[in-house]
Design an enzyme around this catalytic site. Sequence first.
Site, mmCIF file in Angstrom:
data_model
loop_
_atom_site.group_PDB
_atom_site.id
_atom_site.type_symbol
_atom_site.label_atom_id
_atom_site.label_comp_id
_atom_site.label_asym_id
_atom_site.label_seq_id
_atom_site.Cartn_x
_atom_site.Cartn_y
_atom_site.Cartn_z
ATOM 1 N N ARG A 36 -9.104 22.911 24.373
ATOM 2 C CA ARG A 36 -9.475 24.324 24.222
ATOM 3 C C ARG A 36 -10.958 24.572 24.445
ATOM 4 O O ARG A 36 -11.556 25.473 23.859
ATOM 5 C CB ARG A 36 -9.047 24.835 22.845
ATOM 6 C CG ARG A 36 -7.550 24.739 22.691
ATOM 7 C CD ARG A 36 -7.023 25.269 21.398
ATOM 8 N NE ARG A 36 -5.686 24.740 21.138
ATOM 9 C CZ ARG A 36 -4.585 25.160 21.746
ATOM 10 N NH1 ARG A 36 -4.634 26.121 22.624
ATOM 11 N NH2 ARG A 36 -3.421 24.604 21.461
ATOM 12 N N HIS A 68 -3.017 15.052 30.499
ATOM 13 C CA HIS A 68 -2.682 16.470 30.697
ATOM 14 C C HIS A 68 -3.989 17.243 30.814
ATOM 15 O O HIS A 68 -4.924 17.002 30.048
ATOM 16 C CB HIS A 68 -1.854 16.975 29.510
ATOM 17 C CG HIS A 68 -1.162 18.289 29.767
ATOM 18 N ND1 HIS A 68 -1.856 19.460 30.001
ATOM 19 C CD2 HIS A 68 0.151 18.602 29.822
ATOM 20 C CE1 HIS A 68 -0.978 20.442 30.189
ATOM 21 N NE2 HIS A 68 0.249 19.949 30.086
ATOM 22 N N TYR A 71 -6.226 23.393 28.499
ATOM 23 C CA TYR A 71 -5.485 24.655 28.620
ATOM 24 C C TYR A 71 -6.251 25.808 29.271
ATOM 25 O O TYR A 71 -5.661 26.736 29.792
ATOM 26 C CB TYR A 71 -5.015 25.120 27.237
ATOM 27 C CG TYR A 71 -3.968 24.230 26.632
ATOM 28 C CD1 TYR A 71 -2.851 23.843 27.376
ATOM 29 C CD2 TYR A 71 -4.085 23.776 25.326
ATOM 30 C CE1 TYR A 71 -1.881 23.017 26.825
ATOM 31 C CE2 TYR A 71 -3.112 22.948 24.766
ATOM 32 C CZ TYR A 71 -2.014 22.580 25.523
ATOM 33 O OH TYR A 71 -1.065 21.774 24.975
ATOM 34 N N HIS A 108 -0.854 22.580 34.782
ATOM 35 C CA HIS A 108 -0.095 23.822 34.894
ATOM 36 C C HIS A 108 -0.547 24.504 36.173
ATOM 37 O O HIS A 108 -1.615 24.211 36.702
ATOM 38 C CB HIS A 108 -0.358 24.712 33.682
ATOM 39 C CG HIS A 108 0.181 24.134 32.411
ATOM 40 N ND1 HIS A 108 -0.013 24.709 31.183
ATOM 41 C CD2 HIS A 108 0.910 23.013 32.184
ATOM 42 C CE1 HIS A 108 0.591 23.984 30.257
ATOM 43 N NE2 HIS A 108 1.139 22.951 30.831
ATOM 44 N N GLU A 141 3.389 20.888 36.897
ATOM 45 C CA GLU A 141 4.384 21.135 35.849
ATOM 46 C C GLU A 141 5.022 22.510 36.020
ATOM 47 O O GLU A 141 4.324 23.520 36.163
ATOM 48 C CB GLU A 141 3.728 21.027 34.462
ATOM 49 C CG GLU A 141 4.739 21.257 33.335
ATOM 50 C CD GLU A 141 4.177 20.964 31.943
ATOM 51 O OE1 GLU A 141 3.008 20.549 31.834
ATOM 52 O OE2 GLU A 141 4.921 21.174 30.971
ATOM 53 N N ASP A 174 9.407 20.093 32.641
ATOM 54 C CA ASP A 174 9.430 20.270 31.189
ATOM 55 C C ASP A 174 10.760 20.944 30.842
ATOM 56 O O ASP A 174 11.061 22.032 31.351
ATOM 57 C CB ASP A 174 8.237 21.145 30.772
ATOM 58 C CG ASP A 174 8.098 21.253 29.263
ATOM 59 O OD1 ASP A 174 9.088 21.627 28.608
ATOM 60 O OD2 ASP A 174 6.998 20.986 28.746
ATOM 61 N N HIS A 177 10.485 24.475 29.331
ATOM 62 C CA HIS A 177 10.085 25.473 30.330
ATOM 63 C C HIS A 177 11.245 25.809 31.278
ATOM 64 O O HIS A 177 11.469 26.967 31.610
ATOM 65 C CB HIS A 177 8.913 24.954 31.177
ATOM 66 C CG HIS A 177 7.691 24.636 30.366
ATOM 67 N ND1 HIS A 177 6.551 24.085 30.912
ATOM 68 C CD2 HIS A 177 7.428 24.788 29.046
ATOM 69 C CE1 HIS A 177 5.647 23.902 29.966
ATOM 70 N NE2 HIS A 177 6.159 24.320 28.826
ATOM 71 N N HIS A 211 8.840 16.041 30.692
ATOM 72 C CA HIS A 211 8.415 16.466 29.353
ATOM 73 C C HIS A 211 9.690 16.867 28.628
ATOM 74 O O HIS A 211 10.332 17.838 29.010
ATOM 75 C CB HIS A 211 7.472 17.676 29.440
ATOM 76 C CG HIS A 211 6.062 17.311 29.763
ATOM 77 N ND1 HIS A 211 5.112 18.254 30.074
ATOM 78 C CD2 HIS A 211 5.425 16.107 29.790
ATOM 79 C CE1 HIS A 211 3.955 17.650 30.296
ATOM 80 N NE2 HIS A 211 4.121 16.346 30.140
ATOM 81 N N ASP A 224 7.658 30.251 26.133
ATOM 82 C CA ASP A 224 7.448 28.811 26.005
ATOM 83 C C ASP A 224 7.188 28.431 24.547
ATOM 84 O O ASP A 224 6.057 28.499 24.091
ATOM 85 C CB ASP A 224 6.234 28.461 26.906
ATOM 86 C CG ASP A 224 5.854 27.005 26.817
ATOM 87 O OD1 ASP A 224 6.647 26.215 26.282
ATOM 88 O OD2 ASP A 224 4.754 26.660 27.292
ATOM 89 N N HIS A 226 8.129 25.234 22.139
ATOM 90 C CA HIS A 226 8.771 23.917 22.016
ATOM 91 C C HIS A 226 9.405 23.721 20.640
ATOM 92 O O HIS A 226 8.911 24.236 19.645
ATOM 93 C CB HIS A 226 7.728 22.811 22.238
ATOM 94 C CG HIS A 226 7.153 22.804 23.625
ATOM 95 N ND1 HIS A 226 6.350 21.792 24.096
ATOM 96 C CD2 HIS A 226 7.270 23.679 24.657
ATOM 97 C CE1 HIS A 226 5.996 22.049 25.344
ATOM 98 N NE2 HIS A 226 6.527 23.194 25.700
ATOM 99 N N GLU A 256 6.571 16.517 23.675
ATOM 100 C CA GLU A 256 5.493 17.426 23.259
ATOM 101 C C GLU A 256 6.041 18.331 22.157
ATOM 102 O O GLU A 256 5.965 19.553 22.232
ATOM 103 C CB GLU A 256 5.018 18.280 24.430
ATOM 104 C CG GLU A 256 4.510 17.478 25.608
ATOM 105 C CD GLU A 256 4.235 18.355 26.817
ATOM 106 O OE1 GLU A 256 3.178 18.194 27.428
ATOM 107 O OE2 GLU A 256 5.094 19.203 27.141
HETATM 108 ZN ZN LIG Z 1 5.091 20.242 29.075
HETATM 109 ZN ZN LIG Z 2 1.998 21.245 30.021
#
Ligand SMILES: [Zn+2]
Ligand SMILES: [Zn+2]
Length: 279
Positions: A36, A68, A71, A108, A141, A174, A177, A211, A224, A226, A256
């Site tokens: 972040r 990964h 974000y 992403h 992804e 994923d 997703h 994922h 989204d 999880h 995740e």
């Molecule tokens: Zn993912």
């Molecule tokens: Zn991701």
Amino acid sequence: MKIGSHVSIAGSIDNSVDRAISKNCSAFQIFTRSPRSWSANKLNENNIKKFKTKLSASVIDEFSTIVHMPYLPNLASPNKIIYEKSINVLKQEASRCAKLGIHYLVTHLGSHMETSETKGIERLVNALKNVHENDVTILLENSSGQKHSLGYNFRQLATIFEQLDKQKFGICIDTCHIFAAGYDIRSDKGIKKTFEEFDHYVGLENFKLLHLNDSKRELNSHIDRHHHIGLGKIGEYGLSHMIKFVNTKNIPIILETPVDDIRNDLDNIKKTKELAYRD
Ligand SMILES: [Zn+2]
Ligand SMILES: [Zn+2]
């Protein structure tokens, strides 16, 4: 079966290998920095060495260790400043992967921010072409189709992918997703149909990482969220068939799942292994 969690690098990046081992992982994923924040501290040479030594002494191979992207970057952003900053982070992360001896970098595909999908894809492809690390494969992804995010169906993934060098790029799917984007993977029939479509548009040989996440939201919700393995709207039956399918291809599985009191990583891994052998 190659399976593991996303683990923290807190303290020093090599601690992530210890954490992965303590969770019985045969694959794992990390952020090389705070996800972040735009800025990152330079990786310390000594810690890189320790990371590599610990990894090579473990059962985890270099193709089952994944980074990964953070974000904040948006590789499809119409805002010039954000776009340039995003490309810089992508280049930095690819270079950090190379230093750590990690082959896979997941990203992403960004949001076109109400411009248009065509324009967004143009910016995204241009951004991705800035990576020139030979030993690093960028994994694109798929998205849940939230807001103006790109990569929510296979036809669009293919449009992006076919403009790139196949040697340097691959696909990460994923399960949360894909389900939120409208692919019904709750049955073996649905999974077969989904991967036939994937093969038709993108090519199954380009599928490099799974994922594995359950979904708190319904099929086609485009949201989204999880959930722990088997406790969400996809459920144990669909996920067990998904696990079996990727295991036939020796594709690493990364969980995740949420950090909460319902279930920890170790138990989610245990559940996944149990589902892999369920009839
Ligand atoms: Zn993912
Ligand atoms: Zn991701």
